[in-house]
Design a protein around this motif. Structure first.
Motif, short mmCIF file in Angstrom:
data_model
loop_
_atom_site.label_atom_id
_atom_site.label_comp_id
_atom_site.label_asym_id
_atom_site.label_seq_id
_atom_site.Cartn_x
_atom_site.Cartn_y
_atom_site.Cartn_z
N TYR A 251 2.52 1.79 -3.62
CA TYR A 251 1.52 2.29 -4.51
C TYR A 251 1.13 3.88 -4.25
O TYR A 251 0.94 4.46 -5.20
CB TYR A 251 0.15 1.47 -4.58
N LEU A 252 1.02 4.07 -3.00
CA LEU A 252 0.66 5.43 -2.49
C LEU A 252 2.03 6.32 -2.95
O LEU A 252 1.47 7.26 -3.65
CB LEU A 252 0.34 5.63 -1.11
N THR A 253 3.20 5.97 -2.70
CA THR A 253 4.26 6.66 -3.10
C THR A 253 4.22 6.97 -4.46
O THR A 253 4.45 8.12 -4.94
CB THR A 253 5.51 5.79 -2.50
N ILE B 227 1.64 6.91 -6.59
CA ILE B 227 0.57 7.81 -7.12
C ILE B 227 1.05 8.94 -6.62
O ILE B 227 0.64 10.19 -7.44
CB ILE B 227 -0.65 7.27 -6.31
N PHE B 228 1.52 9.36 -5.35
CA PHE B 228 1.85 10.84 -5.18
C PHE B 228 3.09 11.46 -6.04
O PHE B 228 3.11 12.66 -6.37
CB PHE B 228 2.37 10.79 -3.68
N THR C 272 -4.31 3.45 8.74
CA THR C 272 -3.05 2.80 8.86
C THR C 272 -2.70 2.50 10.46
O THR C 272 -1.95 1.72 10.49
CB THR C 272 -2.16 3.56 8.18
N ILE D 132 -6.01 8.74 6.31
CA ILE D 132 -4.85 8.02 6.04
C ILE D 132 -4.20 7.38 7.38
O ILE D 132 -3.78 6.31 7.62
CB ILE D 132 -3.66 8.59 5.27
N LEU E 136 0.85 -1.09 0.00
CA LEU E 136 -0.06 0.08 0.03
C LEU E 136 0.93 1.23 -0.20
O LEU E 136 0.66 2.18 -0.71
CB LEU E 136 -0.92 -0.03 1.33
N ALA E 137 1.94 1.38 0.84
CA ALA E 137 2.94 2.33 0.97
C ALA E 137 3.63 2.58 -0.49
O ALA E 137 3.81 3.80 -0.84
CB ALA E 137 3.67 2.21 1.92
#
Ligand code: CUA
Length: 173
Positions: free
Chosen positions: A7-9, A11-12, A62, A58, A4-5
């Protein structure tokens, strides 16, 4: 969680690139500073609340799964005494069944040690400090049978690396 971390990274990072590129293109439009400021300030308050709401969501999603070692059936917990000393572990019980919820009461006779439980693939499952004069509790539920290892996680002298023992977890009763 690590996926998750990751993919979020991504995306950002993508979002940052989009914003950066859009600024490069809009900088050529020749608008006056006042026009740009008036247009963008209208969005500023919305953006502020968006960041707040996103931050709260978030954080809550988390942090809620913690603590990782919380037990699922505290009423049936087995209590196991763990005493650390240079350089070995004394446990009141080292054989369990899959599904057993255990409350480890961990202390030390001499210096600080670290009580770490690893599964058969040497992946850490749970850990707590073993401290002289204190009893720290660690809740852990064994979910699969196998040989588990206990390693010391705190440098405690010459034979720190030898401070290990084994827990045997049999299949469910
Ligand atoms: Cu005990 Cu390192």
């Amino acid at each position: 969680m690590q996926h998750l971390a990751w993919y979020l990274t991504l995306i950002f990072i993508g979002l940052l690139i989009v914003i950066f590129v859009s600024f490069i293109f809009s900088s050529k439009s020749g608008e006056s500073y006042e026009e740009v400021a008036r247009r963008d300030y209208r969005h500023r308050q919305k953006l502020f609340w968006l960041v707040i709401v996103a931050g709260v969501i978030i954080s809550v999603t988390t942090l809620l799964p913690w603590p990782h070692s919380a037990t699922t059936n505290p009423a049936n917990e087995k209590v196991v005494q763990v005493v650390a000393s240079q350089w070995h572990w004394e446990l009141s019980q080292q054989q369990f069944h899959s599904g057993d919820a255990v409350k480890f009461e961990v202390t030390s006779k001499d210096v600080n040690h670290g009580f770490g439980i690893y599964d058969a693939n040497m992946k850490m499952q749970a850990q707590v400090q073993a401290m002289p004069g204190y009893t720290n509790t660690l809740h852990y539920t064994f979910t699969k049978p196998g040989e588990y290892k206990v390693l010391c996680l705190e440098y405690c002298g010459l034979a720190h690396h030898n401070m290990t023992t084994t827990l045997t977890v049999l299949s469910a009763r």
